[in-house]
Design a protein around this motif. Structure first.
Motif, short mmCIF file in Angstrom:
data_model
loop_
_atom_site.label_atom_id
_atom_site.label_comp_id
_atom_site.label_asym_id
_atom_site.label_seq_id
_atom_site.Cartn_x
_atom_site.Cartn_y
_atom_site.Cartn_z
N GLN A 121 8.82 -14.12 5.07
CA GLN A 121 7.65 -13.56 4.71
C GLN A 121 7.09 -12.57 5.85
O GLN A 121 7.41 -12.91 6.92
N GLY A 125 3.40 -6.39 6.51
CA GLY A 125 4.42 -5.56 6.07
C GLY A 125 4.11 -4.22 6.15
O GLY A 125 3.06 -3.85 5.37
N TRP A 133 2.89 -3.44 2.65
CA TRP A 133 4.13 -3.99 1.99
C TRP A 133 4.09 -5.63 1.65
O TRP A 133 4.17 -6.08 2.67
N SER A 135 4.61 -8.99 1.00
CA SER A 135 5.98 -9.44 1.61
C SER A 135 5.74 -11.20 1.37
O SER A 135 5.74 -11.79 2.20
N TYR A 141 13.12 -9.38 2.68
CA TYR A 141 12.56 -8.09 3.82
C TYR A 141 13.63 -8.10 4.87
O TYR A 141 13.71 -9.13 5.58
N GLY A 215 12.67 -3.52 1.74
CA GLY A 215 11.90 -4.60 1.15
C GLY A 215 12.26 -4.67 -0.41
O GLY A 215 12.26 -3.59 -1.06
#
Ligand code: BTN
Length: 334
Positions: A121, A125, A133, A135, A141, A215
């Motif tokens: 996690q 992000g 992003w 995540s 990722y 990602g």
């Protein structure tokens, strides 16, 4: 929790032994004798392995048997069976981190060329154009630290080439043909399944190093992510690979992707740009479509006709042709 493949944890000996003998029960005494570790250390290792999500069946007076591996991409799982020449030979793993992209800059040095930083996690992000992003658990990722030998003029094609590597991985392993949306989004049925961010660090107008961040919405809850992102400018939907990748483990997916990225990286180093742009165009959902792109000089609208060897998108409108280097394409037709 953090692991670095350069300092392997002590329970790995026990885990590897359980893995290679997963059809039988192994007693604590046998493990201790074979591995030359104390019974207490064996017991501690078993507890640690279970804490990490491995399922171990314990039969009283008989012993231990490994019955299931977790989905987590632990460095020792990624390394085992990885066929690359340099990508992923050093791995950093985090349960949780702010951003693998940020961390990569901290550890970027030539000894770390090809190092991969993975997180289950990310709580901060980073996406393209200063976006976030999302995540959450279930996605893949990671960032890669790269010291390429190719010229700075190839830096703009590199993210595009990485999106091609991702598309090829999905084609190989999943039951779906993804599409590529300029500049480097991977989509399924018109919605975003993966995004790519490349940071370039320059030194006297030469590439010092690149950080490639990817990602992937591997197996995420689309609705939850959609809710968080729907107010983002030019948002066009989130797709999870989940329904198309049922039998594929995240570790296998990432191993294949690292191999594909490495292939493309070597192609760029040997200047095989046209091969890449051709293959990218074959999978593109942007080329041939009416599109618009907001730029600093205003909105450019027209037909996307091709990409050039530096990754620029050519948009034609009546007799005017524009070359777009960066931005966010909006498709005006399906
Ligand atoms: C995009 O906006 O399309 C690019 C998204 C890139 C996300 C990845 S996830 C791993 C790496 N770490 C980050 O903080 N961002 C990239």
């Amino acid at each position: 929790m953090e692991f670095n493949s350069k300092n392997e944890p002590s329970f790995l000996k026990v885990l590897n032994f359980l893995k290679t003998h997963d059809t039988e029960y192994l007693s604590g005494q046998d493990l201790s004798d074979v591995l030359r570790i104390s019974r207490v250390a064996i017991w501690k290792s078993i507890k640690k392995i279970e804490e990490l999500g491995y399922k171990i069946e314990t039969k009283q007076k008989v012993g231990y048997k490994l019955v299931e591996k977790p989905k987590t991409i632990f460095p020792w799982e990624l390394s085992s069976g990885l066929k690359t020449k340099f990508m992923g030979h050093t791995i950093y793993y985090f349960d949780e981190i702010d951003s693998t992209q940020r961390f990569s800059h901290e550890i970027a040095n030539k000894e770390n060329n090809g190092a991969i930083i993975i997180a289950t996690q990310q709580n901060s992000g980073k996406g393209r154009i200063g976006r976030k992003w999302v995540s959450r658990n279930g996605g893949i990722y990671f960032s890669a630290v790269l010291f390429p030998k190719f010229d700075i003029s190839f830096a703009t094609v590199f993210p595009m080439a990485a999106s091609l590597a991702l598309a090829k991985t999905i084609e190989k392993l999943c039951e779906i043909k993804p599409e590529l949306k300029w500049p480097n989004d991977v989509t399924i049925k018109g919605e975003k399944v993966a995004g790519i961010l490349v940071d370039v660090s320059l030194q006297s107008n030469k590439i010092d190093y690149l950080i490639l961040g990817i990602g992937i919405n591997f197996d995420i809850n689309e609705k939850e992510v959609q809710k968080e992102l729907k107010k983002t400018p030019n948002f066009y939907g989130v797709k999870s690979l989940g329904e198309f990748s049922k039998n594929i483990k995240p570790v296998k997916f990432l191993q294949t992707l690292l191999q594909e990225i490495e292939t493309i990286y070597f192609q760029l180093e040997s200047k095989e740009i046209e091969k890449i742009t051709k293959e990218w165009t074959k999978r593109s959902s942007t080329i041939g479509k009416n599109i618009k792109i907001p730029t600093e000089e205003g909105i450019i609208q027209g037909k996307a006709t091709r990409i050039e060897n530096d990754g620029a998108l050519v948009v034609e409108n009546k007799n005017k042709s524009s070359r777009i280097i960066a931005g966010d394409v909006v498709h005006l037709e399906k």
